[in-house]
Design an enzyme around this catalytic site. Sequence first.
Site, short mmCIF file in Angstrom:
data_model
loop_
_atom_site.label_atom_id
_atom_site.label_comp_id
_atom_site.label_asym_id
_atom_site.label_seq_id
_atom_site.Cartn_x
_atom_site.Cartn_y
_atom_site.Cartn_z
CE LYS A 23 -1.77 1.50 4.01
NZ LYS A 23 -1.51 2.91 4.35
CG ASN A 24 2.23 2.65 3.53
OD1 ASN A 24 1.07 2.96 3.22
ND2 ASN A 24 2.58 2.40 4.77
NE ARG A 94 -0.83 11.42 8.12
CZ ARG A 94 -0.18 12.53 7.83
NH1 ARG A 94 -0.82 13.67 7.89
NH2 ARG A 94 1.07 12.50 7.44
CB CYS A 118 -5.17 10.10 11.55
SG CYS A 118 -3.62 9.36 12.04
N PRO A 124 1.70 16.20 11.67
CG PRO A 124 3.42 17.25 12.83
CD PRO A 124 2.47 16.09 12.90
CB ILE A 125 2.70 18.02 6.32
CG1 ILE A 125 1.81 19.27 6.19
CG2 ILE A 125 1.85 16.76 6.31
CD1 ILE A 125 1.14 19.40 4.82
CD GLN A 127 10.80 18.46 9.71
OE1 GLN A 127 11.85 18.55 9.07
NE2 GLN A 127 10.54 19.20 10.77
CG ASP A 306 3.10 1.16 9.52
OD1 ASP A 306 3.32 1.46 8.35
OD2 ASP A 306 2.78 2.01 10.39
#
Length: 419
Positions: A23-24, A94, A118, A124-125, A127, A306
Amino acid sequence: MPARLVIEGGVRLRGHVEASAAKNAALPAMAASLLTAQSIVLDNVPRLADVVTMTSLLERLGAKITREADGATRLSVPSVTTPEAPYELVSTMRASVVVLGPLLARTGTARVALPGGCAIGVRPIDQHLKGLAKLGADIAIQNGYVEARASRLKGARITTDLVTVTGTENLMMAAALAEGVTVLENAAREPEVADLARLLTAMGARIEGAGTERIEIEGVAELGGARHRVIPDRIEAGTLLVAGAITGGDVTLTGVTPRHLQATLAKLEECGVSITVEGDRVRCLGPARPRPADVITSPFPGFPTDMQAQMMALLGRAEGLSKITETIFENRFMHAAELCRMGALIETDGPFAVIRGVEAYQGAPVMATDLRASASLVLAGLAARGTTEVSRVYHLDRGYEGLERKLQSLGARIERVKT
Ligand code: EPZ
C-alpha cells in the site's frame, strides 16, 4: 456497507499465502503520474480502499486511470485540470499529501488541504513544507489549506529535522523536476521510498542513494512514462506471519522480499517462532506459547511502527513480561484497551506499554480504531477461545487486500458479516 468480522478462534493456521503489493509504495507511485503527461503503468496495484481514495483524488486533478486487461493500472495526466486536493479526500487519507510535491513540480502551484490529525497522532507536515520552501516554493497556510507556488523549483540541500517517509517522497518528487541538484539528508530509508525512486528513475529522473539517509536528485526538464511493479507489502507479510505465530501454526508466505522484513523476522525469532527464509518465501512455525520480548519501534531498518500493534497481540499471549516503546507516533496504543477486553493484561503510559502475557485470549466483541489496530484484534481473535467480533472493519479494508480470504485459505474460521 458497514461490516464486521466474526472469528472462531483456536485453529492453528497452516498453508501458503501470497503477499500483495505494498500500500505504502503503491500510493506514492500513483501520485508520481502527476509528474508527466505520458502514461505510467503499475503492474500490481492492490485492491484497497486507500487506492480507491487515491484514484478519486488523482481523477479530480485530471488523471485518467484505467485497469488494463492484464490487471495492470494505467495512469495518465495529460494536463492538471485543477491543482487542488480537497479536504474531504485528504482528511480520509493522509497519504493524499504526497500529491503536493508532484503538483507543485508539474504546474508551479498546489492547494492541498492540511491532512489534520488521525487516530494515531497529530501527523503534521511541517517538514514537507520546510523542504519545499528550501526548493524555492512560496508556502502559505490559508483556511486549512497549504497554498504553494513556485515558478521553477531550484535544487537545494535539505536536512529534515526528523525522518519522514512521505516527506522524503514529496521532496524527492518535487526535486526530480527542479533546476539543479537537490540533496536530501536524514532521508527515510524505507523500502517504499527506494521503490518510488526506482519508478522515478524509469521515468527519466536522476536519483542516487534512495534507500539510504542521503538521496541526491539531479533535476531534469521533463519526465516520461514507465512501467513498474510495486514491491510486496512488508507490513501485510508481517501481519500474516504473526497470524501463523500467534496460533502455533505453520504458515509459508510467498512473493515477499525477506530483506524488507528483517527486523520483524528477528523479533519473531526472539519470541520463539521458527523462521525459514528461502528466496521470496518465508516459513513461520509458531510455538505453543510465545516467549516475551521487548520492542522499540524506529524508522527502517528498525522495527516498524506499522507492526507494533500486531506484535502486541502476539506478546499478549507470551509466557512473561514484555515492553513496547512506540517512538514514532504519540497515540498508537489504542488497540491495547480492546486487547484487554479479550483478557490481555496491558498497561500503557505515554510511549510505553507493558504486557503481562496470558495463556489465552477470550473471544469478545471489539472495535477497530485504526488500520493496524484492527489487524491486531483479528490476530488476537484467531488465537482466542470462543468468538470474536471485530466491528468497523472499514479500517482494515484501507490497507489489507482480502485479509479474511487469505486467513480462510490458511484454515481460519473467519467470516465477514454485513451489519
Ligand atoms: C508513513 O506515514 C506511512 N504511510 C505510515 O503507515 C507509517 O506508519 C509511517 O510512514 C512511519 O513509518 C504511508 O507511507 C502512506 P512520517 P507518514 O512522516 O509519512 C512526524 C500505515 O499504517 N512528522 O514518517 O505520514 C509524524 O507526526 C501508515 O500504513 C512531523 O512531525 O509518517 C510522525 O510522528 C500509518 N512532521 C513521525 O514524524 C512532518 O512533516 C513519522 O512520520 C512529518 C512527520
